[in-house]
Scaffold this active site. Structure first.
Site, mmCIF file in Angstrom:
data_model
loop_
_atom_site.group_PDB
_atom_site.id
_atom_site.type_symbol
_atom_site.label_atom_id
_atom_site.label_comp_id
_atom_site.label_asym_id
_atom_site.label_seq_id
_atom_site.Cartn_x
_atom_site.Cartn_y
_atom_site.Cartn_z
ATOM 1 N N HIS A 117 35.739 63.521 -22.790
ATOM 2 C CA HIS A 117 36.802 64.403 -23.291
ATOM 3 C C HIS A 117 37.021 64.301 -24.803
ATOM 4 O O HIS A 117 37.273 65.295 -25.464
ATOM 5 C CB HIS A 117 38.118 64.078 -22.576
ATOM 6 C CG HIS A 117 38.025 64.110 -21.084
ATOM 7 N ND1 HIS A 117 37.902 65.280 -20.377
ATOM 8 C CD2 HIS A 117 38.013 63.103 -20.161
ATOM 9 C CE1 HIS A 117 37.840 65.003 -19.073
ATOM 10 N NE2 HIS A 117 37.897 63.698 -18.917
ATOM 11 N N HIS A 158 46.192 58.397 -18.121
ATOM 12 C CA HIS A 158 44.830 58.548 -17.595
ATOM 13 C C HIS A 158 43.933 59.128 -18.685
ATOM 14 O O HIS A 158 42.846 58.643 -18.936
ATOM 15 C CB HIS A 158 44.853 59.440 -16.349
ATOM 16 C CG HIS A 158 43.518 59.608 -15.698
ATOM 17 N ND1 HIS A 158 43.336 60.180 -14.470
ATOM 18 C CD2 HIS A 158 42.281 59.288 -16.119
ATOM 19 C CE1 HIS A 158 42.050 60.198 -14.169
ATOM 20 N NE2 HIS A 158 41.386 59.666 -15.159
ATOM 21 N N GLU A 172 36.394 58.133 -21.231
ATOM 22 C CA GLU A 172 37.335 59.149 -21.707
ATOM 23 C C GLU A 172 36.876 59.737 -23.047
ATOM 24 O O GLU A 172 36.984 60.932 -23.282
ATOM 25 C CB GLU A 172 38.755 58.567 -21.821
ATOM 26 C CG GLU A 172 39.389 58.226 -20.474
ATOM 27 C CD GLU A 172 39.586 59.443 -19.568
ATOM 28 O OE1 GLU A 172 40.099 60.473 -20.048
ATOM 29 O OE2 GLU A 172 39.214 59.378 -18.380
#
Ligand SMILES: *[C@@H]1O[C@H](CO)[C@@H](O)[C@H](O)[C@H]1NC(C)=O
Ligand SMILES: *[C@@H]1O[C@H](CO)[C@@H](O)[C@H](O)[C@H]1NC(C)=O
Ligand SMILES: *[C@@H]1O[C@H](CO)[C@@H](O)[C@H](O)[C@H]1NC(C)=O
Length: 236
Positions: free
Chosen positions: A106, A55, A102
């Site tokens: 992040h 993920h 993502e």
């Protein structure tokens, strides 16, 4: 005059403290795996993945650390074939939007560490850690495989912690109408800045107080409820 100075100072303190909260340095990386069958039962997709997929790789503090650092798939072109297999977008297999998300949320924060300070380094590192962990292999070795029979949460925890030496954070989906079992959804394993395995949280209380979930519906599994690890094609 004096009160102006005080106001200015107060404004400065407020600004700098907001700034430092936003930029609070991260201390851990969370490698998050999700179980495609469970994800797709929540998101109404169909999947044929029979293994845990990646993920994300998330710093434990900070999000969207550099809005001007745009995702560019051509910088990771050589990684894309591997990412489609191990880090697939379960909703839109042909789209790069999941990786873009993502990276923006992040990766731009992870990039404060030299080992991840380019898009290529960040995505490579996540794949490297994912392969190193081999979560599927670890669970299989303990005979924990997708099944119509339920597992105890402690069986999963013990399998993982005896292999890695650290406790994972395991998340489940609980359906309101079902109270006799919970569905296994996500497993997080944590690393320090040197990419050594560390505890995700220090205590069970801490584990349960956190629900840092991207998809609503995942919560830390309840130790007293049987865990369903749904096989591919099972109806949930
Ligand atoms: C899933 O299906 C796609 C297309 O139908 C195929 O390309 C892919 O190899 C399959 N993946 C697995 C894990 O079986
Ligand atoms: C943000 O990203 C841009 C584009 O890559 C880069 O030039 C800049 O140095 C970055 N800023 C910080 C604070 O890292
Ligand atoms: C993406 O990266 C490639 C390769 O470095 C570069 O040629 C291209 O201009 C970049 N695209 C954007 C939109 O920045």
């Amino acid at each position: 005059m004096k009160s102006h100075v005080i106001l200015l100072c107060l404004g400065y303190v407020l600004l700098t403290s907001a700034h430092s909260i936003h930029n609070k340095e991260w201390t851990k990386l969370i490698l998050t795996h999700h179980w495609p069958q469970t994800f797709c039962s929540m998101e109404h997709c169909t999947t044929n993945f029979t293994y845990w997929t990646l993920h994300g790789l998330w710093p434990n503090s900070g999000a969207e650390c550099n809005a001007s650092w745009h995702f560019n798939a051509s910088l990771i072109e050589d990684l894309l074939p591997e990412m489609k297999i191990f880090w697939p977008n379960l909703l839109k297999p042909e789209s790069t939007i999941f990786w873009k998300h993502e990276w923006t949320k992040h990766g731009t924060c992870a990039a404060k560490a030299e080992a991840m300070n380019t898009q290529h380094k960040y995505f490579s590192k996540a794949l490297e850690l994912y392969h190193k962990l081999d979560l599927d292999g670890i669970l299989r070795k303990s005979n924990i495989v997708p099944s119509e029979t339920y597992y105890k949460l402690t069986d999963l925890e013990n399998s993982i912690s005896s292999s890695y030496g650290v406790t994972p954070k395991i998340q489940c989906v609980s359906e309101q109408k079902q109270t006799d079992f919970q569905i296994l959804g996500q497993i997080e394993i944590c690393f320090d800045k040197q990419f050594q395995l560390v505890e995700c949280e220090h205590s069970r209380e801490e584990l349960q107080s956190q629900s840092n979930s991207f998809h609503t519906g995942f919560t830390v599994c309840d130790i007293s409820v049987p865990v369903y690890y749904p096989p591919l094609g099972s109806s949930l």
